[in-house]
Design a protein around this motif. Structure first.
Motif, PDB file in Angstrom:
ATOM      1  N   VAL B 307       0.998  -1.271  -0.114  1.00  0.00           N
ATOM      2  CA  VAL B 307       0.022  -0.242  -0.068  1.00  0.00           C
ATOM      3  C   VAL B 307       0.774   1.214  -0.161  1.00  0.00           C
ATOM      4  N   GLU B 309       0.572   4.964   0.622  1.00  0.00           N
ATOM      5  CA  GLU B 309       0.242   6.683   0.975  1.00  0.00           C
ATOM      6  C   GLU B 309       1.132   7.522   0.851  1.00  0.00           C
ATOM      7  N   SER B 311      -0.236  11.758   1.907  1.00  0.00           N
ATOM      8  CA  SER B 311      -1.109  12.658   2.621  1.00  0.00           C
ATOM      9  C   SER B 311      -1.108  14.378   1.982  1.00  0.00           C
ATOM     10  N   TYR B 328      -6.866   3.259  -6.439  1.00  0.00           N
ATOM     11  CA  TYR B 328      -6.024   4.233  -6.145  1.00  0.00           C
ATOM     12  C   TYR B 328      -8.152   4.670  -5.489  1.00  0.00           C
ATOM     13  N   LEU B 336      -6.434  12.339   2.099  1.00  0.00           N
ATOM     14  CA  LEU B 336      -4.862  11.097   2.075  1.00  0.00           C
ATOM     15  C   LEU B 336      -5.065  10.030   0.253  1.00  0.00           C
ATOM     16  N   GLN B 338      -4.397   6.814  -1.857  1.00  0.00           N
ATOM     17  CA  GLN B 338      -4.216   5.294  -0.949  1.00  0.00           C
ATOM     18  C   GLN B 338      -4.157   5.018  -2.282  1.00  0.00           C
ATOM     19  N   TRP B 339      -3.173   4.433  -2.388  1.00  0.00           N
ATOM     20  CA  TRP B 339      -2.711   3.122  -3.807  1.00  0.00           C
ATOM     21  C   TRP B 339      -2.464   1.583  -2.907  1.00  0.00           C
ATOM     22  N   ASN B 340      -3.937   0.781  -3.233  1.00  0.00           N
ATOM     23  CA  ASN B 340      -3.307  -0.234  -3.137  1.00  0.00           C
ATOM     24  C   ASN B 340      -3.206  -1.401  -3.444  1.00  0.00           C
TER      25      ASN B 340
END
Lengths: 812, 414
Positions: B307, B309, B311, B328, B336, B338-340
């Protein structure tokens, strides 16, 4: 199926409903009702009206119900003392119960009921429980003694519970020992009854390995108060406790560090043992930094102390203090502090690149501190100053307002440390003149202009531009501006006469600020009387600024090292000043190895009628009803930055900016003639101290009547040194004065307490001037309540000298 | 010592108060709320606050603060450790330590706190003993109690409490005897813009789940115990034997516990198993963002649960990005990104590419990137369990060891 159902009855007759349920015949219903009562209690609802009904449920063989009722009792017994008596019988009966859990529970709860009447009934069961066959009961009883002592100390002593506690220290069960130690420590805190001796230490060390983590903390803290008889014993203790460094509980680790740090002092510094021990200390402290942020914070505050005392322990560990962007701000700030302390030539490159990285973060306070840190590095590590200055210039180019301002402030310090090396950057600084809006940055910039006036072509224009808004400026800026213009005038007298006259008249005639006026007058007189002398004073060579900032005063540091892991160590304040004086009138200063000199300048000790006087020792052995006016908390810091003179021979404080110019004026040759014999030094010192006391108002007098005061009797207004509310009713006003060639400390002591006071003693802590009382204080008969008395204590200046920072900081 | 404990939430309500000595009025919390208002985020509230007569020591967890009040000199670390222990206990009892969990179980919370502290001194903090004294809430048991009239509170003194091994209760019985060990290593690292390591260290744990009958005495030997020079042990580990023979010998608590934690410092080279390439420009209306993440020296093991992340600065309004792998998301309120990524297979490394819309024209500093990942069956340090022997009991337990490497606080600067 959750407890939230207990909150749901919010109808009008809630209390009534509960009442009926409590009196129900069904056990199940009763228990549910008590639970509801407890739930209301936890959220702060007043359910005290149900007292009799709840107490009725107490006689039960259901442990949960019993516990719940006990919980209720602890909360409300105080408000219903008469009804609480009803419960006593059950308690006494429960203390005889065959089930140790119930016995312990009863004695525990009884101790928590803070009702005077109940304490009488508590003594017998408690005594029995302290000798109970079950260790669980004994350990609970040990804590109960501390509870009882908190309510009624005399009762505990009369009934011999302290001796019983002492016996428990030899108990076979380590948990009992640990709790006994905890209870004794708490009792000792209020009144020292038992001192740790070597026999006890052995028992404690044995118990240490087997008791719970919390018990280990208590035992280690008790060990910290013990001073071993010789090296061998110290070494033995070190060996036996050092395995605790590998404990998972941070509190155990830090307490171990405390004891070790203290004992290391006793051992020869270069022995193999010490080297090994010191090597063992670093890893556990590093480990603390991977714990939760709150723990990190406390650890960092303590590491800050340890690094000041023994920088070598952590010198290899710089990297663990690097800041992560998601650290809480309080952790970031502390890490930064320690990074600066650990910075040295070998790691400066790394540190600088980190600091530069931090200076671009979002949090303003943190960024400011990082910029400041870069300046500190330049001052601390000379080889790096070039790179630091370059970095600062880069940061100034970002034009981020607060970064620029902060950079200007630190660059001023760099100029102080390395005069005539980096003036080339002044032009860059001048470009940003308009953006500076904070007083400190403006003052710094003005100082730079004044200092290098001869090399800045348009210095007069720059300074003049500030003059227009002179009266709107902050005092700091005004003072700096005044000095800078005078410097400019002395350097370039031809074309700046008008300017200097303007600023002098602004400062002396149009200003309400006494500081500013006084400084203005000094300059005026100097300039008109003897320009050569003025040059000598104003343009005198400045003492170098120190490399380290925010260093704690050594004796305070030693004291704090002995209290690692305490609240005092988190606040970096002397432990004895720390505790709420009203609640705990005294706490013996740890008179271990490094008790040394207390930090204040003046310790006044007053004993009441029963005590003996003992003025020779720094710590007075406390006796009953003794009052130590803990004066340390009073800080008569002078608002005027008086300090050393260039000729006076005192070490100069690292005052910021050009303040030292003024100092040259006060103590220097210009006013008092060139005299530096010890006696006169003392005189200057006394004057400085007195002026600090008298505050701003007195300053004018000081200048006006310097000469008369040496022979005649200048009567300075007495300052309140100690307020009655902080010293158990003893109020102290005083001033330091010189009369007929002797230094006297004039004091007015007023008794505002209810009892007579007697047996006064005065003691001065080591101070910057070597001032110490020449004679014992002369006091006629006891001081009756409401009475006040004037005394003078003659002083000499031959005492031990210890530098205080700032010089005149009178910590009484 | 601890005088009182308040549990408050981030919106300033007092959920619970408990006093061990005289009652301190809850208005004392106002000092704390003042500090809380000054802090920019809930985590930033200073843990030690001084007020004229009291000291407030607090820990933050999951939107609530545990706030201890003390009036006299008290080791703050002890209080903090204790508060964290309270959080752990609540988590074990109610699955989470949160506002609602505490409100739902307020009576048990109160009973627990009463057991855990006496007169402000920590009394019982071992979970094993607490669970003996007060049974954790449980749906089935609640029903059963209702029928039989039994309670959740034990009537007898827990046996383990005063023995030499207070952490283990007696009379434990299992039909299947098993002991599982998880060796978990977390890499804390700061990687600079150029991709070189500023700082890296390993924080390792050995967590155990022991379900063994009777009083088993376990001995664990490691292949390379020398790696561990900075270790903290659970009290059950016999320190002398570790010092002399580098062998872990212990009688385990029943259930889950952390046997030891260790720290491998920055001086030893730590192999970083992941690389991150980034090109981020955030200025004037639209910015560009391109991230590439891939394995580096993963010793033949696969990177999982990756993952990434960031900010984003406040000025960022939205992102329109295309990931080559995974999904994402961008939360416009918390900013935030976030890229999974998920599992990283061999072949082309995953990328995330696209534009970012920004309000205003000023350029923003690109934020640092946090990377999370997991590698199964690997310890970066190379720590390995050699064997586990059991003495004192006759049965043969089932034993298992699992190795995991994870990202701890792993940051890439941009």
């Amino acid at each position: 199926m959750t407890d939230s159902k207990y909150f749901t009855t919010t109808k009008k007759g809630e209390i009534f409903e509960l009442k009926t349920e409590l009196n129900s015949d069904k056990k199940e219903k009763k228990r549910e009702a008590v639970k509801k009562v407890i739930a209301s209690m936890t959220v702060g609802k007043d359910v005290s009206a149900l007292f009799p009904d709840v107490v009725n449920c107490m006689q039960t063989d259901n442990v949960e119900l019993k516990k719940l009722v006990y919980l209720y009792l602890m909360n409300y017994a105080k408000s219903q003392p008469d009804l609480a008596i009803m419960a006593v019988n059950t308690f006494v009966k429960d203390c005889e119960d065959p089930n140790p859990l119930i016995r312990a529970l009863a004695v525990r709860t009884m101790g928590c009921i803070r009702v005077e009447k109940i304490t009488e009934y508590l003594c017998e069961p408690l005594r029995k429980c302290m000798k109970d066959e079950d260790p669980y009961v004994r350990k609970t009883a040990a804590v109960c003694v501390a509870k009882l002592h908190d309510m009624n100390p005399t009762l505990v002593e009369e009934q011999g519970f302290v001796e019983l506690l002492n016996d428990l220290l030899s108990d076979a069960n380590p948990m009992v020992v640990a709790n006994a130690v905890a209870a004794l420590t708490e009792i000792n805190e209020q009144r020292p009854l038992i001192e740790v001796n070597s026999q006890m230490v052995n028992k404690l060390l044995t118990a240490l390995n087997e008791c719970t983590e919390w018990g280990q903390v208590f035992i280690l803290d008790a060990l910290a108060d013990y001073s071993p008889r010789d090296e061998r014993e110290a070494q033995n203790i070190c060996e036996r406790i050092s395995p605790r460094l590998a404990h998972a509980n941070a509190a155990v680790v830090l307490s171990t560090v405390k004891v070790l740090m203290k004992l290391i002092e006793l051992l020869p510094n270069d022995s193999e043992f010490i080297t090994q021990l010191i090597r063992k200390l670093a890893p556990p402290m590093v480990t603390l930094l991977s714990a939760e942020p709150e723990i990190q914070y406390v650890a960092l505050r303590n590491i800050n102390l340890i690094v000041q005392k023994r920088p070598d322990i952590l010198k290899q560990e710089m990297k663990v203090f690097f800041v992560k962007y998601n650290d809480p701000i309080y952790v970031k700030m502390e890490k930064l502090d320690i990074m600066i302390r650990l910075a040295q030539q070998s790691n400066i490159a790394q540190v600088l690149s980190e600091l530069k990285e931090y200076a671009t973060e979002v949090d303003v306070d943190f960024v400011r501190k990082s910029v400041r840190a870069i300046g500190r590095c330049a001052i601390k590590v000379e080889q790096s100053s070039e790179r630091c200055v370059a970095t600062l210039l880069e940061l100034i180019q970002t034009k981020v307002n607060y970064v620029v301002q902060e950079a200007v402030v630190v660059i001023k310090d760099i100029f102080r440390k390395y005069p005539n090396r980096y003036e080339s950057i002044i032009s860059t600084l001048c470009e940003n003149l308009d953006t500076l809006d904070e007083p400190e940055a403006r003052a710094s910039m003005i100082w730079i202009i004044g200092e290098y006036a001869e090399r800045i072509d348009n210095a007069d224009e720059l300074l003049e531009s500030f003059l227009d808004g002179f009266h709107d400026e902050n005092t700091q800026v005004q003072l700096q501006l005044l000095t800078a213009v005078v410097k400019l005038f002395l350097k370039r007298p031809q074309d700046t006469q008008q300017l200097v006259q303007k600023v002098l008249s602004l400062a002396t005639q149009d200003s309400d600020n006494p500081d500013l006026r006084d400084r203005g007058y000094i300059y005026w007189r100097l300039l008109s009387a003897d320009p050569v002398a003025a040059k000598q004073v104003v343009l005198a060579e400045k003492p170098l600024i120190s490399e380290e900032t925010d260093l704690l005063e050594p004796s305070l540091l030693d004291q704090l090292i002995c209290h690692i892991g305490s609240l005092a160590s988190v606040y970096h304040k002397p432990p004895n000043s720390f505790i709420d004086a009203a609640r705990q009138p005294l706490r013996q200063i740890n008179n271990g190895i490094s008790s040394g000199a207390p930090t204040g300048l003046l310790d006044t000790v007053a004993h009441s009628t029963t005590s003996t006087t003992n003025s020779a020792q720094p710590t007075v052995i406390p006796a009953q009803d003794t009052l130590i006016a803990d004066l340390l908390s009073l800080d008569l810091n002078s608002s005027i930055p008086t300090g050393a003179s260039a000729t006076g021979g005192f070490p100069a404080p690292s005052a910021s900016g050009g303040l030292e110019d003024l100092l040259g004026g006060i103590g220097g040759d210009g006013l008092m003639g060139d005299n530096s014999s010890p006696q006169d030094m003392g005189h200057g010192a006394a004057m400085a101290a007195a002026s600090a006391n008298a505050g701003m108002g007195g300053l004018a007098d000081l200048f006006g009547s310097t000469i008369p005061s040496a022979t005649g009797g200048l009567n300075l207004p007495k300052q309140l040194w100690l307020d009655a509310s902080k010293a158990k009713g003893m109020q102290l006003e005083g001033s330091v004065i010189r009369r007929n060639g002797r230094i006297l400390m004039d004091m007015t002591i007023t008794n505002k307490a209810m009892q007579a006071m007697s047996g006064f003693a005065v003691q001065l802590n080591k101070n910057s001037f070597g001032l110490f009382p020449a004679e014992a204080i002369q006091m006629p008969a006891p001081l009756l309540p409401g009475q006040s008395i004037n005394v003078s204590v003659p002083c000499n200046t031959g005492g031990p000298v210890q530098r205080m920072d700032p010089l005149t900081n009178l910590q009484v | 010592m601890l005088n009182s404990l308040f549990i408050v939430n981030t919106s300033g309500d007092v959920i619970l108060e408990k006093h061990w000595k005289s009652v301190i009025h809850r208005s004392i919390c106002d000092y704390f709320f003042d500090a809380q208002r000054k802090a920019s985020s809930p985590e930033d509230v200073p843990p030690v606050i001084s007020t004229p007569h009291h000291y407030l020591i607090s820990v933050y967890h999951n939107q609530i603060y545990l706030l201890a009040v003390t009036t006299s000199e008290t080791p703050p670390l002890m209080v903090l450790e204790f508060l964290h222990r309270v959080v752990q206990t609540f988590t074990q009892y109610f699955d989470e330590c949160s506002d609602s969990a505490i409100k739902d179980n307020i009576v048990i919370v109160f009973e627990l706190l009463d057991e855990m502290l006496d007169n402000g001194y920590p009394l019982v903090t071992e979970l094993n003993i607490l669970q003996d004294l007060i049974k954790p809430p449980n749906f089935l048991r609640n029903i059963a109690n209702q029928v039989t009239g039994r309670t959740n509170v034990s009537e007898v003194l827990p046996t383990g409490q005063l023995s030499n091994i207070p952490w283990r209760r007696q009379g434990v019985k299992y039909t299947n005897n098993e002991a599982y060990f998880d060796v978990i290593e977390e890499i804390d690292a700061i990687i600079d813009k150029q991709g070189s390591t500023v700082f890296a260290e390993i924080q390792g744990y050995v967590d155990c789940c022991c379900k063994l009958s009777g009083m088993p005495d376990l001995t664990m030997t490691l292949v390379n115990p020398r790696l561990l020079d900075d270790v903290s042990f659970h009290p059950c580990v016999r320190f002398k034997r570790w010092e002399n023979e580098r062998v872990l010998s212990f009688v385990p608590p029943d259930g889950n516990f952390r046997l030891l934690s260790y720290h491998i410092a920055a001086q030893n080279m730590v192999a970083i198993p992941v690389y991150m390439r980034h090109s981020i420009q955030l200025k004037g209306g639209t910015g560009r963002l391109e991230l590439t993440v891939g394995p580096k020296q993963s010793m033949g093991k696969m990177l999982e649960e990756v993952v990434v992340e960031m900010s984003m600065p406040k000025a960022v309004l939205n992102c329109s990005l295309v990931p080559s792998h995974g999904k994402y998301s961008f939360d416009p309120t918390s900013k935030l990104l976030q890229w999974n990524v998920g599992k990283i297979e061999l072949g082309k490394p995953p990328t995330l590419k696209g534009t970012v819309s920004i309000s205003g024209t000023a350029a923003c500093e690109p934020p640092p990137i946090t990377v999370k990942f997991k590698i199964n069956q690997l310890t970066v340090s190379g720590l390995k369990v050699n064997r586990l022997d059991m003495y004192g009991e006759k049965y043969k337990p089932f034993k298992g060891v699992k190795y995991i490497t994870k990202a701890g606080r792993f940051q890439v600067r941009t």
